[in-house]
Enzyme design. Structure first.
Site, mmCIF file in Angstrom:
data_model
loop_
_atom_site.group_PDB
_atom_site.id
_atom_site.type_symbol
_atom_site.label_atom_id
_atom_site.label_comp_id
_atom_site.label_asym_id
_atom_site.label_seq_id
_atom_site.Cartn_x
_atom_site.Cartn_y
_atom_site.Cartn_z
ATOM 1 N N ASP A 43 9.173 3.810 -2.778
ATOM 2 C CA ASP A 43 9.383 5.204 -2.338
ATOM 3 C C ASP A 43 10.735 5.743 -1.888
ATOM 4 O O ASP A 43 11.612 5.105 -2.350
ATOM 5 C CB ASP A 43 8.512 5.716 -1.083
ATOM 6 C CG ASP A 43 7.809 6.656 -1.219
ATOM 7 O OD1 ASP A 43 8.492 7.905 -1.343
ATOM 8 O OD2 ASP A 43 6.500 6.760 -1.520
ATOM 9 N N ASP A 52 6.030 4.198 16.008
ATOM 10 C CA ASP A 52 4.712 3.766 15.056
ATOM 11 C C ASP A 52 5.056 2.592 14.244
ATOM 12 O O ASP A 52 4.051 1.736 14.073
ATOM 13 C CB ASP A 52 4.490 4.756 14.082
ATOM 14 C CG ASP A 52 3.593 5.945 15.026
ATOM 15 O OD1 ASP A 52 2.566 5.463 15.549
ATOM 16 O OD2 ASP A 52 4.167 6.951 15.135
ATOM 17 N N HIS A 75 9.266 11.677 2.348
ATOM 18 C CA HIS A 75 7.961 11.276 1.433
ATOM 19 C C HIS A 75 7.460 9.520 1.812
ATOM 20 O O HIS A 75 6.349 9.260 2.025
ATOM 21 C CB HIS A 75 8.556 11.205 -0.057
ATOM 22 C CG HIS A 75 7.339 11.225 -0.908
ATOM 23 N ND1 HIS A 75 6.525 10.057 -1.444
ATOM 24 C CD2 HIS A 75 6.640 12.156 -1.677
ATOM 25 C CE1 HIS A 75 5.893 10.218 -2.281
ATOM 26 N NE2 HIS A 75 5.790 11.681 -2.389
ATOM 27 N N ALA A 191 0.066 5.291 -12.963
ATOM 28 C CA ALA A 191 -1.450 5.247 -12.717
ATOM 29 C C ALA A 191 -2.069 4.872 -13.896
ATOM 30 O O ALA A 191 -3.203 4.209 -13.878
ATOM 31 C CB ALA A 191 -1.824 6.604 -11.958
ATOM 32 N N VAL A 196 -3.352 -0.963 -12.701
ATOM 33 C CA VAL A 196 -3.035 -0.196 -11.740
ATOM 34 C C VAL A 196 -4.279 0.637 -11.266
ATOM 35 O O VAL A 196 -4.699 1.427 -12.217
ATOM 36 C CB VAL A 196 -1.909 0.913 -12.374
ATOM 37 C CG1 VAL A 196 -1.418 1.624 -10.821
ATOM 38 C CG2 VAL A 196 -0.463 -0.018 -12.504
ATOM 39 N N SER A 263 0.221 11.967 -3.908
ATOM 40 C CA SER A 263 1.226 10.773 -3.411
ATOM 41 C C SER A 263 0.453 10.303 -1.814
ATOM 42 O O SER A 263 0.708 9.221 -1.585
ATOM 43 C CB SER A 263 2.547 11.469 -3.048
ATOM 44 O OG SER A 263 3.374 11.343 -4.181
#
Length: 269
Positions: A43, A52, A75, A191, A196, A263
């Site tokens: 990404d 976090d 993103h 995809a 995948v 996404s």
């Protein structure tokens, strides 16, 4: 039904998708014996400084220069929070909150994503032992007009390599605003490649939003993909200094305040 435990993270109630996913329904109390699975994120990088992610980051590498722990887009940080934010008393919680993240930055400062960088990142993650690789990215597939189809043998070879190493690859099927019509009837690459898992989006009511690409073959699963609340780079939320909480999408740039897209469905899978 099993009594699901409720995360103690103060912002978890804003993550409506957790209950929709039945994320913690298997346990009445948080299990203490979960193995830390290595999860690769291909990404825009991740803001590694966010509380976090304390203890969740195993390795980071950039394939486009710059610091993988600097995410100028936001993103990748959204994706990482959905997957791995700690189960604690701070911020949000990730669905795989004991996972170990391998961060592969493949998005340049100008927002472009070179295929070569993506392919190298997938191979690196496979070599690092990633058991899961999240690919919240894609290129348009159009079997009806091959001239605008973005199939890449380089990408396909990298995916096959990772699959051969035992990694589970998960990718967003794509958003129609990045295609030629809405709705778009074909899942994006990667995809639509073998091995995948292609993930589409759902709304809070369980409907399929217009933007989510359709595909009768390569759309394998669906997950919530609208109004996603997650982590966001502090450098970007600082542009709205009066907004709280800093470091989360609700104080992010306009595009991410109510983050939506396939996404953000993929990392839940």
């Amino acid at each position: 039904p099993a009594a699901a435990f409720a995360p103690g993270d103060p912002l978890a109630p804003q993550q409506w998708y957790l209950s929709q996913d039945h994320a913690f329904d298997a346990w009445a109390t948080p299990p203490t014996s979960l193995a830390p699975v290595k999860v690769g994120i291909v990404d825009s990088g991740v803001d590694c400084s966010l509380p976090d992610f304390a203890g969740r980051l195993l390795a980071e590498k950039s394939f486009v220069g710059g610091d993988p722990c600097t995410d100028t887009e936001g993103h990748g940080t959204v994706v990482a929070g959905e997957i791995a934010a700690n189960l604690d008393t701070t911020g949000i919680v990730g669905i795989a909150y004991t996972s170990q993240l391998l961060v592969a930055k493949v998005v340049r400062a100008d927002g472009t994503l070179p295929l070569k960088a993506e392919a190298e990142a997938i191979r690196w993650l496979a070599d690092e032992g990633a058991r899961v690789i999240n690919l919240s990215l894609g290129g348009v597939r159009d079997p009806a007009q091959p001239s605008r189809d973005t199939f890449s043998q380089l990408e396909a070879n990298a995916v096959a390599y990772a699959n051969g190493k035992g990694a589970v690859l998960v990718a967003a099927v794509g958003n129609s605003d990045e295609a030629y019509a809405t709705p778009w009837p074909y899942a994006s690459y990667p995809a639509a490649l073998p091995h995948v898992i292609g993930v589409s989006a759902l709304t809070q009511s369980g409907n399929v939003p217009d933007f989510s690409d359709r595909d009768p073959v390569f759309n394998d699963l669906a997950a919530p993909g609208v109004d996603i609340f997650s982590t966001f780079p502090l450098a970007l939320t600082a542009q709205s200094p009066g907004c709280t909480p800093q470091g989360y999408t609700s104080c992010g740039t306009d595009e991410y305040r109510h983050a939506e897209g396939t996404s953000f469905a993929a990392p839940q899978v």
